[in-house]
Motif scaffolding. Structure first.
Motif, PDB file in Angstrom:
ATOM      1  N   GLN A  54      41.155  44.564  30.217  1.00 21.09           N
ATOM      2  CA  GLN A  54      41.726  43.381  30.847  1.00 21.09           C
ATOM      3  C   GLN A  54      41.937  43.615  32.339  1.00 21.09           C
ATOM      4  OE1 GLN A  54      42.140  40.456  29.352  1.00 21.09           O
ATOM      5  NE2 GLN A  54      42.870  39.526  31.253  1.00 21.09           N
ATOM      6  N   TRP A  55      42.379  44.809  32.703  1.00 21.35           N
ATOM      7  CA  TRP A  55      42.595  45.123  34.112  1.00 21.35           C
ATOM      8  C   TRP A  55      41.282  45.293  34.874  1.00 21.35           C
ATOM      9  CZ3 TRP A  55      46.573  45.150  37.491  1.00 21.35           C
ATOM     10  CH2 TRP A  55      47.858  44.935  36.970  1.00 21.35           C
ATOM     11  N   ARG A  56      40.212  45.638  34.172  1.00 20.70           N
ATOM     12  CA  ARG A  56      38.916  45.763  34.844  1.00 20.70           C
ATOM     13  C   ARG A  56      38.485  44.423  35.446  1.00 20.70           C
ATOM     14  NH1 ARG A  56      36.763  50.675  34.205  1.00 20.70           N
ATOM     15  NH2 ARG A  56      37.303  51.864  32.320  1.00 20.70           N
ATOM     16  N   LYS A  57      38.931  43.345  34.868  1.00 14.41           N
ATOM     17  CA  LYS A  57      38.588  42.024  35.382  1.00 14.41           C
ATOM     18  C   LYS A  57      39.232  41.768  36.742  1.00 14.41           C
ATOM     19  CE  LYS A  57      38.241  40.143  30.687  1.00 14.41           C
ATOM     20  NZ  LYS A  57      38.780  39.153  29.713  1.00 14.41           N
ATOM     21  N   ALA A  58      40.267  42.534  37.067  1.00 14.92           N
ATOM     22  CA  ALA A  58      40.948  42.384  38.358  1.00 14.92           C
ATOM     23  C   ALA A  58      40.553  43.490  39.322  1.00 14.92           C
ATOM     24  CB  ALA A  58      42.463  42.399  38.146  1.00 14.92           C
ATOM     25  N   ASP A  59      39.383  44.101  39.087  1.00 16.86           N
ATOM     26  CA  ASP A  59      38.913  45.216  39.907  1.00 16.86           C
ATOM     27  C   ASP A  59      38.999  44.881  41.398  1.00 16.86           C
ATOM     28  OD1 ASP A  59      37.303  47.769  40.287  1.00 16.86           O
ATOM     29  OD2 ASP A  59      36.028  46.301  41.268  1.00 16.86           O
ATOM     30  N   PRO A  60      39.698  45.693  42.186  1.00 14.70           N
ATOM     31  CA  PRO A  60      39.906  45.363  43.599  1.00 14.70           C
ATOM     32  C   PRO A  60      38.647  45.365  44.445  1.00 14.70           C
ATOM     33  CG  PRO A  60      40.715  47.572  43.118  1.00 14.70           C
ATOM     34  CD  PRO A  60      40.385  46.942  41.803  1.00 14.70           C
ATOM     35  N   LEU A  61      37.665  46.200  44.096  1.00 17.34           N
ATOM     36  CA  LEU A  61      36.450  46.298  44.906  1.00 17.34           C
ATOM     37  C   LEU A  61      35.542  45.084  44.711  1.00 17.34           C
ATOM     38  CD1 LEU A  61      34.820  47.942  46.896  1.00 17.34           C
ATOM     39  CD2 LEU A  61      33.901  49.268  44.985  1.00 17.34           C
ATOM     40  N   SER A  62      35.225  44.764  43.471  1.00 15.12           N
ATOM     41  CA  SER A  62      34.361  43.604  43.219  1.00 15.12           C
ATOM     42  C   SER A  62      35.048  42.310  43.624  1.00 15.12           C
ATOM     43  CB  SER A  62      33.967  43.554  41.740  1.00 15.12           C
ATOM     44  OG  SER A  62      35.112  43.489  40.909  1.00 15.12           O
ATOM     45  N   ARG A  63      36.356  42.298  43.521  1.00 19.77           N
ATOM     46  CA  ARG A  63      37.139  41.118  43.907  1.00 19.77           C
ATOM     47  C   ARG A  63      37.010  40.838  45.403  1.00 19.77           C
ATOM     48  NH1 ARG A  63      43.332  41.153  41.873  1.00 19.77           N
ATOM     49  NH2 ARG A  63      44.117  39.164  42.681  1.00 19.77           N
ATOM     50  N   LEU A  64      37.169  41.888  46.222  1.00 18.84           N
ATOM     51  CA  LEU A  64      37.031  41.724  47.664  1.00 18.84           C
ATOM     52  C   LEU A  64      35.589  41.417  48.034  1.00 18.84           C
ATOM     53  CD1 LEU A  64      38.292  41.853  50.494  1.00 18.84           C
ATOM     54  CD2 LEU A  64      37.791  44.317  50.514  1.00 18.84           C
ATOM     55  N   GLU A  65      34.642  42.045  47.337  1.00 19.19           N
ATOM     56  CA  GLU A  65      33.234  41.784  47.635  1.00 19.19           C
ATOM     57  C   GLU A  65      32.890  40.308  47.442  1.00 19.19           C
ATOM     58  OE1 GLU A  65      28.844  42.867  45.823  1.00 19.19           O
ATOM     59  OE2 GLU A  65      30.399  44.427  45.802  1.00 19.19           O
ATOM     60  N   ARG A  66      33.306  39.747  46.321  1.00 20.15           N
ATOM     61  CA  ARG A  66      33.008  38.333  46.070  1.00 20.15           C
ATOM     62  C   ARG A  66      33.663  37.439  47.117  1.00 20.15           C
ATOM     63  NH1 ARG A  66      33.616  40.014  40.521  1.00 20.15           N
ATOM     64  NH2 ARG A  66      35.814  39.410  40.540  1.00 20.15           N
ATOM     65  N   TYR A  67      34.874  37.777  47.493  1.00 18.59           N
ATOM     66  CA  TYR A  67      35.594  36.968  48.485  1.00 18.59           C
ATOM     67  C   TYR A  67      34.887  36.997  49.839  1.00 18.59           C
ATOM     68  CZ  TYR A  67      39.446  35.362  51.442  1.00 18.59           C
ATOM     69  OH  TYR A  67      40.226  34.679  52.358  1.00 18.59           O
ATOM     70  N   LEU A  68      34.475  38.176  50.271  1.00 23.00           N
ATOM     71  CA  LEU A  68      33.815  38.303  51.569  1.00 23.00           C
ATOM     72  C   LEU A  68      32.417  37.689  51.559  1.00 23.00           C
ATOM     73  CD1 LEU A  68      34.894  41.910  52.652  1.00 23.00           C
ATOM     74  CD2 LEU A  68      35.898  39.721  53.308  1.00 23.00           C
ATOM     75  N   ARG A  69      31.729  37.774  50.446  1.00 20.51           N
ATOM     76  CA  ARG A  69      30.420  37.137  50.344  1.00 20.51           C
ATOM     77  C   ARG A  69      30.556  35.616  50.485  1.00 20.51           C
ATOM     78  NH1 ARG A  69      25.885  39.695  48.286  1.00 20.51           N
ATOM     79  NH2 ARG A  69      26.115  41.822  47.493  1.00 20.51           N
ATOM     80  N   ASP A  70      31.549  35.056  49.811  1.00 23.12           N
ATOM     81  CA  ASP A  70      31.745  33.605  49.861  1.00 23.12           C
ATOM     82  C   ASP A  70      32.076  33.128  51.267  1.00 23.12           C
ATOM     83  OD1 ASP A  70      31.258  33.449  47.173  1.00 23.12           O
ATOM     84  OD2 ASP A  70      33.356  33.282  46.569  1.00 23.12           O
ATOM     85  N   ARG A  71      32.696  33.994  52.047  1.00 26.78           N
ATOM     86  CA  ARG A  71      33.072  33.625  53.418  1.00 26.78           C
ATOM     87  C   ARG A  71      31.969  33.941  54.423  1.00 26.78           C
ATOM     88  NH1 ARG A  71      38.420  35.941  55.458  1.00 26.78           N
ATOM     89  NH2 ARG A  71      38.072  34.323  56.992  1.00 26.78           N
ATOM     90  N   GLY A  72      30.879  34.531  53.965  1.00 26.62           N
ATOM     91  CA  GLY A  72      29.781  34.868  54.857  1.00 26.62           C
ATOM     92  C   GLY A  72      30.034  36.101  55.689  1.00 26.62           C
ATOM     93  N   VAL A  73      31.022  36.905  55.297  1.00 31.60           N
ATOM     94  CA  VAL A  73      31.364  38.118  56.040  1.00 31.60           C
ATOM     95  C   VAL A  73      30.560  39.310  55.545  1.00 31.60           C
ATOM     96  CG1 VAL A  73      33.262  39.702  56.609  1.00 31.60           C
ATOM     97  CG2 VAL A  73      33.693  37.240  56.479  1.00 31.60           C
ATOM     98  N   LEU A  74      30.058  39.224  54.320  1.00 31.89           N
ATOM     99  CA  LEU A  74      29.368  40.345  53.684  1.00 31.89           C
ATOM    100  C   LEU A  74      28.032  39.866  53.121  1.00 31.89           C
ATOM    101  CD1 LEU A  74      30.051  43.374  52.965  1.00 31.89           C
ATOM    102  CD2 LEU A  74      30.712  42.520  50.706  1.00 31.89           C
TER     103      LEU A  74
END
Length: 366
Positions: A284-304
């Motif tokens: 359940q905690w793997r779904k809140a993985d901090p690395l993939s979470r930040l990656e998706r966020y930065l991709r959506d913003r065009g930063v990554l």
């Protein structure tokens, strides 16, 4: 009557942990009172998190090869580790625990040097004064007292510097932690106490340690303003720590931050976490993985971009390969160094033990 330093309500943390990014990486509603860090800082944080995780998995592998005696993994806590480092200036001090090697790598310390403690070849492999990083602390919470003392020294000298002490949830049950908070609060020391609540003190779950609604509330009794944050949301962690550091640096005294996170691996490689943790909880905690979470966020913003991710992964692999290669070199040790830096002036008994060992070594060499 003495003036009250702060109304109780002003000391309370938010009812729910501060969060900017949802577990699926989508942007949430910006929390009131907190600013989102600049995009370039978030991009840098992602790079350091990729490198930190690769370093961590490599260090774990080295224990299986006999190159390290023990290693406490921090996988799952990358947002906390890197956020703590990025919130500090170069001349600020960091007081880590034994689980914070990832933070030290992010701060630029030589990974081979910082592994000396876990390799058993030296008390502390790096220079604390030069790196402004205290030795990694194995006894629980003792580093919080040292952090409070150094922070007070900075205050007395009117030096514009802050001290950040990392501590685990288990450390908040130690008397040293409470003494450090009380001292820092009374003397308004510029210290930030950052609790990484990863839910377990070895095998003891949080609910068997405290009845408090959250560990952040422990600051209230000492007159310390506190906050709780989603520890797997790097954006939120960095924003809250920026606020806490600015509070301390501005002369307002210490600040306590609790990050809600999770230790994905066992306590150390010598621990069997399946004996006390439900595998479903880990998944359940793997779904809140901090690395993939930040990656998706930065991709959506065009930063990554894909190219950025590939470059970061390649750089982490190169770093890991260099670390692994250097750890294959047998360390050169001097048994007499066991007695160095124990006391400024060796005691009579310590000097006698040193001479006894020197004599035994001479016999072996003869």
């Amino acid at each position: 009557m003495a003036a009250q330093r702060g109304a109780p309500a002003e000391l309370l943390p938010s009812p729910e942990p501060i969060r900017f990014v949802a577990e699926d990486g989508s942007a949430g509603s910006p929390p009131a009172g907190y600013a989102e860090p600049a995009a370039d800082r978030l991009r840098d944080a992602y790079r350091r998190m990729v490198l930190g995780r690769r370093f961590d998995t490599q260090a774990t592998a080295l224990t299986k090869q006999g190159r390290l005696a023990v290693y406490p993994s921090a996988v799952g806590q990358e947002a906390c580790q890197i956020g703590a480092v990025l919130a500090l200036r170069e001349d600020d001090w960091l007081f880590p625990t034994y689980r914070d090697s990832m933070a030290l790598v992010a701060r630029g310390l030589d990974p081979v040097e910082l592994m000396a403690l876990l390799r058993g070849t030296w008390h502390c492999g790096y220079d604390p004064q030069a790196t402004r990083t205290a030795p990694q602390c194995t006894p629980l919470a003792t580093q919080t007292l040292h952090a409070a003392g150094l922070a007070d020294a900075f205050r007395r000298r009117r030096e514009d510097r802050v001290v950040l002490a990392l501590v685990g949830d288990g450390g908040t049950s130690e008397g040293d932690f409470h003494e450090a908070l009380n001292f820092a609060a009374v003397f308004r020391a510029p210290a930030v106490f950052f609790v990484q609540n990863n839910r377990f003190a070895i095998s003891v779950p949080l609910e068997k340690q405290t009845a408090a609604p959250a560990l952040a509330y422990k600051g209230v009794g000492y007159g310390i303003p506190s906050e709780q944050v989603d520890g797997n949301d790097l954006v939120a962690v960095l924003s809250v720590l920026d606020h806490a550091v600015a509070h301390a640096r501005g002369g307002a005294g210490p600040f306590l931050v609790e990050a809600h996170t999770y230790r994905m691996d066992a306590h150390t490689n010598a621990d069997d976490a399946t004996r006390y943790r439900d595998p479903a909880e880990v998944e359940q905690w793997r779904k809140a993985d901090p690395l993939s979470r930040l990656e998706r966020y930065l991709r959506d913003r065009g930063v990554l971009t894909d190219a950025d991710v590939a470059a970061d992964v390649a750089a982490a692999e190169e770093f890991s390969a260099g670390f692994r290669s250097r750890m294959n070199d047998e360390p050169v040790v001097d048994p007499l160094e066991l007695f160095a830096h124990v006391y400024a002036e060796p005691s009579r008994h310590l000097a006698a033990q040193r001479e006894q060992l020197r004599a035994e070594l001479s016999e072996l060499e003869a």
